[in-house]
Scaffold this motif. Structure first.
Motif, PDB file in Angstrom:
ATOM      1  N   THR A   4     -68.287  92.341  26.232  1.00 18.59           N
ATOM      2  CA  THR A   4     -69.466  91.803  25.541  1.00 18.59           C
ATOM      3  C   THR A   4     -70.776  91.964  26.312  1.00 18.59           C
ATOM      4  O   THR A   4     -71.846  91.766  25.742  1.00 18.59           O
ATOM      5  N   CYS A   5     -70.722  92.302  27.594  1.00 22.01           N
ATOM      6  CA  CYS A   5     -71.967  92.391  28.375  1.00 22.01           C
ATOM      7  C   CYS A   5     -72.737  93.662  28.009  1.00 22.01           C
ATOM      8  O   CYS A   5     -72.252  94.511  27.255  1.00 22.01           O
ATOM      9  N   GLY A   6     -73.921  93.796  28.551  1.00 16.03           N
ATOM     10  CA  GLY A   6     -74.757  94.945  28.231  1.00 16.03           C
ATOM     11  C   GLY A   6     -74.094  96.266  28.548  1.00 16.03           C
ATOM     12  O   GLY A   6     -74.138  97.212  27.760  1.00 16.03           O
ATOM     13  N   GLN A   7     -73.450  96.349  29.721  1.00 16.02           N
ATOM     14  CA  GLN A   7     -72.784  97.605  30.087  1.00 16.02           C
ATOM     15  C   GLN A   7     -71.615  97.905  29.151  1.00 16.02           C
ATOM     16  O   GLN A   7     -71.438  99.030  28.706  1.00 16.02           O
ATOM     17  N   CYS A   8     -70.809  96.881  28.875  1.00 15.70           N
ATOM     18  CA  CYS A   8     -69.660  97.102  27.986  1.00 15.70           C
ATOM     19  C   CYS A   8     -70.129  97.585  26.617  1.00 15.70           C
ATOM     20  O   CYS A   8     -69.515  98.452  26.002  1.00 15.70           O
ATOM     21  N   ARG A   9     -71.250  97.031  26.144  1.00 12.48           N
ATOM     22  CA  ARG A   9     -71.763  97.420  24.828  1.00 12.48           C
ATOM     23  C   ARG A   9     -72.412  98.796  24.851  1.00 12.48           C
ATOM     24  O   ARG A   9     -72.716  99.356  23.809  1.00 12.48           O
ATOM     25  N   ILE A  16     -68.328  99.502  34.803  1.00  6.76           N
ATOM     26  CA  ILE A  16     -69.242  98.730  35.659  1.00  6.76           C
ATOM     27  C   ILE A  16     -69.690  97.469  34.925  1.00  6.76           C
ATOM     28  O   ILE A  16     -70.839  97.042  35.016  1.00  6.76           O
ATOM     29  N   CYS A  17     -68.743  96.886  34.189  1.00  6.76           N
ATOM     30  CA  CYS A  17     -68.956  95.618  33.477  1.00  6.76           C
ATOM     31  C   CYS A  17     -69.555  94.571  34.419  1.00  6.76           C
ATOM     32  O   CYS A  17     -69.194  94.487  35.587  1.00  6.76           O
ATOM     33  N   GLN A  18     -70.458  93.770  33.882  1.00  6.22           N
ATOM     34  CA  GLN A  18     -71.098  92.735  34.710  1.00  6.22           C
ATOM     35  C   GLN A  18     -70.124  91.648  35.137  1.00  6.22           C
ATOM     36  O   GLN A  18     -70.369  90.921  36.099  1.00  6.22           O
TER      37      GLN A  18
HETATM   38 ZN    ZN Z   1     -68.657  93.610  30.366  1.00  7.15          ZN
END
Ligand code: ZN
Length: 298
Positions: free
Chosen positions: A95-100, A106-108
Protein backbone atom coordinates in the motif's frame (compact mmCIF):
# COMPACT_ATOMS: atom_id res chain seq x y z
CA UNK A 1 9.39 -30.23 13.80
CA UNK A 2 13.16 -29.78 13.70
CA UNK A 3 14.51 -26.27 13.17
CA UNK A 4 17.71 -24.25 13.35
CA UNK A 5 17.14 -21.41 15.77
CA UNK A 6 18.79 -18.54 17.55
CA UNK A 7 18.41 -19.13 21.25
CA UNK A 8 20.52 -16.27 22.53
CA UNK A 9 21.74 -12.85 21.48
CA UNK A 10 25.19 -14.19 20.72
CA UNK A 11 27.09 -16.11 18.05
CA UNK A 12 25.74 -19.55 17.20
CA UNK A 13 22.54 -21.49 16.67
CA UNK A 14 20.74 -24.55 18.03
CA UNK A 15 19.08 -27.48 16.27
CA UNK A 16 15.95 -28.27 18.22
CA UNK A 17 12.28 -29.17 18.18
CA UNK A 18 9.84 -26.34 17.53
CA UNK A 19 6.08 -26.20 17.02
CA UNK A 20 4.85 -26.40 13.43
CA UNK A 21 3.70 -22.83 12.63
CA UNK A 22 0.00 -22.00 12.51
CA UNK A 23 -0.76 -20.04 9.35
CA UNK A 24 -2.73 -16.82 8.99
CA UNK A 25 -5.50 -16.52 6.40
CA UNK A 26 -3.17 -14.98 3.80
CA UNK A 27 -0.36 -17.48 4.32
CA UNK A 28 0.80 -20.85 3.04
CA UNK A 29 2.29 -23.61 5.15
CA UNK A 30 5.32 -24.88 3.28
CA UNK A 31 7.14 -28.15 3.86
CA UNK A 32 10.67 -26.97 3.26
CA UNK A 33 12.62 -29.17 0.85
CA UNK A 34 15.75 -27.03 0.50
CA UNK A 35 17.22 -23.87 1.98
CA UNK A 36 20.32 -21.89 1.13
CA UNK A 37 22.42 -19.82 3.51
CA UNK A 38 22.48 -16.11 2.77
CA UNK A 39 24.79 -13.39 4.02
CA UNK A 40 21.86 -12.24 6.15
CA UNK A 41 21.66 -15.68 7.75
CA UNK A 42 25.39 -15.60 8.45
CA UNK A 43 25.08 -12.18 10.09
CA UNK A 44 22.39 -13.58 12.38
CA UNK A 45 24.44 -16.70 13.11
CA UNK A 46 27.57 -14.67 13.86
CA UNK A 47 25.53 -11.97 15.59
CA UNK A 48 27.28 -9.24 13.63
CA UNK A 49 24.19 -7.26 12.60
CA UNK A 50 23.61 -4.62 15.27
CA UNK A 51 20.31 -3.62 13.63
CA UNK A 52 18.80 -7.07 14.16
CA UNK A 53 16.44 -7.59 17.05
CA UNK A 54 14.73 -10.98 16.91
CA UNK A 55 10.98 -10.71 17.53
CA UNK A 56 11.35 -13.44 20.16
CA UNK A 57 13.69 -16.24 21.20
CA UNK A 58 14.06 -18.98 20.15
CA UNK A 59 13.84 -17.62 16.61
CA UNK A 60 13.95 -19.68 13.39
CA UNK A 61 16.11 -18.03 10.79
CA UNK A 62 16.69 -18.77 7.08
CA UNK A 63 15.76 -16.29 4.35
CA UNK A 64 15.99 -18.31 1.13
CA UNK A 65 14.15 -21.59 0.73
CA UNK A 66 11.65 -23.56 -1.27
CA UNK A 67 9.21 -26.37 -0.72
CA UNK A 68 5.81 -27.91 -1.13
CA UNK A 69 2.57 -26.23 -0.10
CA UNK A 70 0.82 -28.43 2.48
CA UNK A 71 -1.85 -25.99 3.69
CA UNK A 72 -3.40 -22.81 2.32
CA UNK A 73 -5.05 -19.97 4.23
CA UNK A 74 -8.58 -19.01 3.20
CA UNK A 75 -7.32 -15.77 1.59
CA UNK A 76 -4.27 -17.35 -0.09
CA UNK A 77 -5.73 -17.42 -3.57
CA UNK A 78 -3.94 -19.03 -6.50
CA UNK A 79 -2.21 -21.77 -4.54
CA UNK A 80 -3.18 -25.30 -3.62
CA UNK A 81 -1.74 -28.25 -1.75
CA UNK A 82 1.10 -29.87 -3.65
CA UNK A 83 2.28 -26.67 -5.38
CA UNK A 84 6.05 -26.26 -5.39
CA UNK A 85 7.10 -22.73 -4.45
CA UNK A 86 10.22 -20.66 -3.94
CA UNK A 87 10.03 -17.90 -1.37
CA UNK A 88 10.56 -14.19 -1.95
CA UNK A 89 12.00 -13.25 1.44
CA UNK A 90 10.98 -9.60 1.20
CA UNK A 91 7.50 -8.99 2.60
CA UNK A 92 6.09 -5.86 1.00
CA UNK A 93 3.15 -3.94 2.43
CA UNK A 94 1.36 -3.44 -0.88
CA UNK A 95 0.00 0.00 0.00
CA UNK A 96 2.93 2.44 0.35
CA UNK A 97 4.05 4.79 -2.39
CA UNK A 98 6.78 2.47 -3.65
CA UNK A 99 4.51 -0.58 -3.66
CA UNK A 100 1.92 1.38 -5.63
CA UNK A 101 4.59 2.39 -8.12
CA UNK A 102 5.89 -1.09 -8.89
CA UNK A 103 8.85 -0.80 -6.51
CA UNK A 104 7.80 -3.41 -3.97
CA UNK A 105 11.44 -4.44 -3.38
CA UNK A 106 12.10 -1.09 -1.69
CA UNK A 107 8.77 -0.94 0.16
CA UNK A 108 8.73 1.65 2.94
CA UNK A 109 7.57 -1.00 5.40
CA UNK A 110 9.68 -3.88 4.11
CA UNK A 111 10.01 -6.89 6.40
CA UNK A 112 12.18 -9.93 5.81
CA UNK A 113 11.31 -13.59 6.29
CA UNK A 114 13.91 -15.16 8.57
CA UNK A 115 14.61 -11.82 10.17
CA UNK A 116 11.31 -10.18 11.08
CA UNK A 117 9.19 -13.34 11.02
CA UNK A 118 10.39 -16.97 11.40
CA UNK A 119 12.30 -18.32 8.40
CA UNK A 120 12.92 -21.49 6.49
CA UNK A 121 15.71 -23.37 8.27
CA UNK A 122 13.02 -25.72 9.53
CA UNK A 123 10.82 -28.55 8.33
CA UNK A 124 7.87 -26.19 7.91
CA UNK A 125 7.47 -22.45 7.41
CA UNK A 126 4.48 -20.10 7.25
CA UNK A 127 4.88 -17.69 4.33
CA UNK A 128 2.58 -14.94 3.01
CA UNK A 129 1.07 -16.17 -0.25
CA UNK A 130 2.06 -12.90 -1.95
CA UNK A 131 5.72 -13.77 -1.22
CA UNK A 132 5.49 -17.22 -2.81
CA UNK A 133 6.55 -18.03 -6.35
CA UNK A 134 4.80 -21.05 -7.83
CA UNK A 135 6.91 -23.17 -10.15
CA UNK A 136 5.03 -24.24 -13.24
CA UNK A 137 7.22 -27.30 -13.85
CA UNK A 138 10.20 -29.11 -12.32
CA UNK A 139 12.98 -27.47 -14.35
CA UNK A 140 14.07 -25.11 -11.56
CA UNK A 141 13.21 -27.36 -8.64
CA UNK A 142 16.85 -28.18 -7.87
CA UNK A 143 17.74 -24.49 -7.60
CA UNK A 144 14.52 -23.41 -5.92
CA UNK A 145 16.34 -22.32 -2.77
CA UNK A 146 18.57 -19.82 -4.60
CA UNK A 147 15.91 -18.15 -6.73
CA UNK A 148 15.90 -15.12 -4.41
CA UNK A 149 19.63 -14.34 -4.44
CA UNK A 150 19.80 -15.25 -8.13
CA UNK A 151 16.97 -12.78 -8.75
CA UNK A 152 18.97 -10.02 -7.07
CA UNK A 153 21.82 -10.68 -9.51
CA UNK A 154 19.33 -10.63 -12.39
CA UNK A 155 18.09 -7.26 -11.17
CA UNK A 156 21.63 -5.87 -10.84
CA UNK A 157 22.72 -6.95 -14.31
CA UNK A 158 19.56 -6.56 -16.37
CA UNK A 159 18.21 -3.29 -14.92
CA UNK A 160 19.56 -1.75 -18.12
CA UNK A 161 20.42 -3.13 -21.56
CA UNK A 162 23.84 -4.82 -21.52
CA UNK A 163 23.88 -6.25 -25.04
CA UNK A 164 27.26 -5.56 -26.62
CA UNK A 165 28.54 -3.84 -23.47
CA UNK A 166 31.65 -4.45 -21.39
CA UNK A 167 30.67 -5.31 -17.82
CA UNK A 168 32.95 -5.44 -14.79
CA UNK A 169 31.70 -7.54 -11.89
CA UNK A 170 33.46 -6.79 -8.65
CA UNK A 171 33.20 -9.56 -6.05
CA UNK A 172 32.73 -13.19 -7.04
CA UNK A 173 30.86 -14.64 -4.09
CA UNK A 174 27.77 -16.61 -5.22
CA UNK A 175 25.78 -13.56 -6.30
CA UNK A 176 28.76 -12.20 -8.25
CA UNK A 177 29.20 -15.56 -9.94
CA UNK A 178 25.50 -15.59 -10.79
CA UNK A 179 25.96 -12.08 -12.19
CA UNK A 180 28.83 -13.20 -14.42
CA UNK A 181 26.68 -15.95 -15.92
CA UNK A 182 23.68 -13.65 -16.33
CA UNK A 183 25.78 -10.95 -18.02
CA UNK A 184 27.28 -13.46 -20.41
CA UNK A 185 23.90 -15.03 -21.21
CA UNK A 186 22.35 -11.56 -21.46
CA UNK A 187 24.60 -10.57 -24.34
CA UNK A 188 27.42 -8.61 -22.71
CA UNK A 189 30.38 -8.27 -25.08
CA UNK A 190 32.97 -8.93 -22.39
CA UNK A 191 32.55 -9.81 -18.71
CA UNK A 192 35.48 -8.93 -16.48
CA UNK A 193 35.41 -10.48 -13.01
CA UNK A 194 37.31 -9.05 -10.04
CA UNK A 195 38.09 -11.01 -6.91
CA UNK A 196 41.14 -11.44 -4.69
CA UNK A 197 40.50 -15.19 -4.41
CA UNK A 198 42.06 -17.35 -7.11
CA UNK A 199 39.43 -20.01 -6.41
CA UNK A 200 36.61 -17.55 -7.08
CA UNK A 201 38.33 -16.10 -10.14
CA UNK A 202 38.49 -19.59 -11.62
CA UNK A 203 34.78 -20.08 -10.91
CA UNK A 204 34.04 -16.73 -12.58
CA UNK A 205 35.79 -17.90 -15.74
CA UNK A 206 33.65 -21.04 -15.68
CA UNK A 207 30.57 -18.84 -15.36
CA UNK A 208 31.44 -16.96 -18.54
CA UNK A 209 33.84 -14.17 -17.59
CA UNK A 210 36.30 -13.39 -20.38
CA UNK A 211 38.95 -12.59 -17.84
CA UNK A 212 39.27 -12.58 -14.06
CA UNK A 213 41.57 -10.12 -12.32
CA UNK A 214 42.85 -9.73 -8.77
CA UNK A 215 41.64 -6.24 -7.74
CA UNK A 216 44.53 -5.90 -5.30
CA UNK A 217 47.05 -6.09 -8.15
CA UNK A 218 48.71 -2.73 -8.78
CA UNK A 219 48.02 -2.93 -12.52
CA UNK A 220 44.35 -3.94 -12.16
CA UNK A 221 43.03 -0.84 -13.97
CA UNK A 222 45.46 -1.36 -16.84
CA UNK A 223 44.35 -4.98 -17.14
CA UNK A 224 40.70 -3.89 -17.26
CA UNK A 225 41.55 -1.28 -19.91
CA UNK A 226 43.29 -3.93 -21.97
CA UNK A 227 39.97 -5.79 -22.26
CA UNK A 228 37.53 -2.84 -22.37
CA UNK A 229 39.62 -0.28 -24.18
CA UNK A 230 41.35 2.74 -22.69
CA UNK A 231 38.05 4.60 -22.16
CA UNK A 232 36.93 2.05 -19.57
CA UNK A 233 34.02 -0.31 -19.00
CA UNK A 234 30.43 0.43 -20.02
CA UNK A 235 29.10 -0.85 -16.70
CA UNK A 236 30.41 -1.90 -13.33
CA UNK A 237 28.46 -4.02 -10.89
CA UNK A 238 30.08 -3.61 -7.49
CA UNK A 239 29.02 -6.59 -5.38
CA UNK A 240 31.85 -6.90 -2.88
CA UNK A 241 31.12 -3.88 -0.73
CA UNK A 242 34.86 -3.48 -0.16
CA UNK A 243 35.72 0.21 0.06
CA UNK A 244 38.86 -0.18 -2.06
CA UNK A 245 36.87 -1.98 -4.76
CA UNK A 246 34.21 0.73 -4.89
CA UNK A 247 36.88 3.34 -5.51
CA UNK A 248 38.69 1.17 -8.05
CA UNK A 249 35.48 0.38 -9.93
CA UNK A 250 34.52 4.04 -10.29
CA UNK A 251 37.84 4.63 -12.02
CA UNK A 252 37.35 1.55 -14.23
CA UNK A 253 34.18 3.04 -15.79
CA UNK A 254 34.09 4.98 -19.02
CA UNK A 255 32.61 8.50 -18.89
CA UNK A 256 28.83 8.13 -18.93
CA UNK A 257 29.06 4.54 -17.73
CA UNK A 258 26.69 2.87 -15.28
CA UNK A 259 27.80 2.09 -11.73
CA UNK A 260 25.62 -0.50 -10.02
CA UNK A 261 25.97 -0.25 -6.24
CA UNK A 262 25.05 -3.65 -4.79
CA UNK A 263 27.60 -4.59 -2.10
CA UNK A 264 27.28 -3.05 1.34
CA UNK A 265 30.45 -1.34 2.60
CA UNK A 266 30.98 -1.51 6.35
CA UNK A 267 33.54 1.29 6.34
CA UNK A 268 33.38 4.86 5.11
CA UNK A 269 34.31 5.43 1.49
CA UNK A 270 36.88 7.88 0.21
CA UNK A 271 35.47 8.82 -3.18
CA UNK A 272 36.48 11.62 -5.50
CA UNK A 273 32.82 12.57 -5.89
CA UNK A 274 33.41 15.51 -8.24
CA UNK A 275 36.14 13.90 -10.31
CA UNK A 276 34.95 10.30 -10.50
CA UNK A 277 31.17 10.79 -10.64
CA UNK A 278 29.98 14.31 -11.45
CA UNK A 279 32.48 15.42 -14.08
CA UNK A 280 32.53 12.01 -15.76
CA UNK A 281 28.74 11.81 -15.96
CA UNK A 282 28.61 8.48 -14.17
CA UNK A 283 25.13 7.06 -13.65
CA UNK A 284 24.81 5.60 -10.18
CA UNK A 285 22.15 3.01 -9.42
CA UNK A 286 21.58 1.33 -6.07
CA UNK A 287 20.22 -2.21 -6.24
CA UNK A 288 18.55 -3.69 -3.19
CA UNK A 289 16.94 -7.08 -3.63
CA UNK A 290 15.08 -8.03 -6.79
CA UNK A 291 12.03 -6.56 -8.42
CA UNK A 292 8.98 -8.40 -7.15
CA UNK A 293 8.23 -10.29 -9.30
CA UNK A 294 9.65 -8.86 -12.53
CA UNK A 295 13.16 -10.17 -11.82
CA UNK A 296 11.71 -13.62 -11.15
CA UNK A 297 10.11 -13.70 -14.60
CA UNK A 298 13.40 -12.69 -16.20
ZN1 ZN B 1 5.08 -0.98 0.63
Amino acid sequence: MKAIVKTSRARGADYRDMEVPVINKDELLIRVTAASISSGDLALYNWTDPAFTPPSLPFIFGQDFCGEVVETGSLAKGFEKGDFVSVESHIFCGTCGQCRNDQRHICQDLRVIGRDIPGGLAEYAAVPARCSWKHTDDTLKDVGAVMGPFGSSVHAILAEDIVGKTVVISGCAPQGLFAAGIAKAGGARKVIALDASLYRRRLALKMGAATAIDPTAKDCLQKIAKVCGAEGADAVVEMSGAADSVELCLKALRPGGRFVAFGLPVTNLSIDYAGDIVRRGIRLEGISGREIFRSWYK
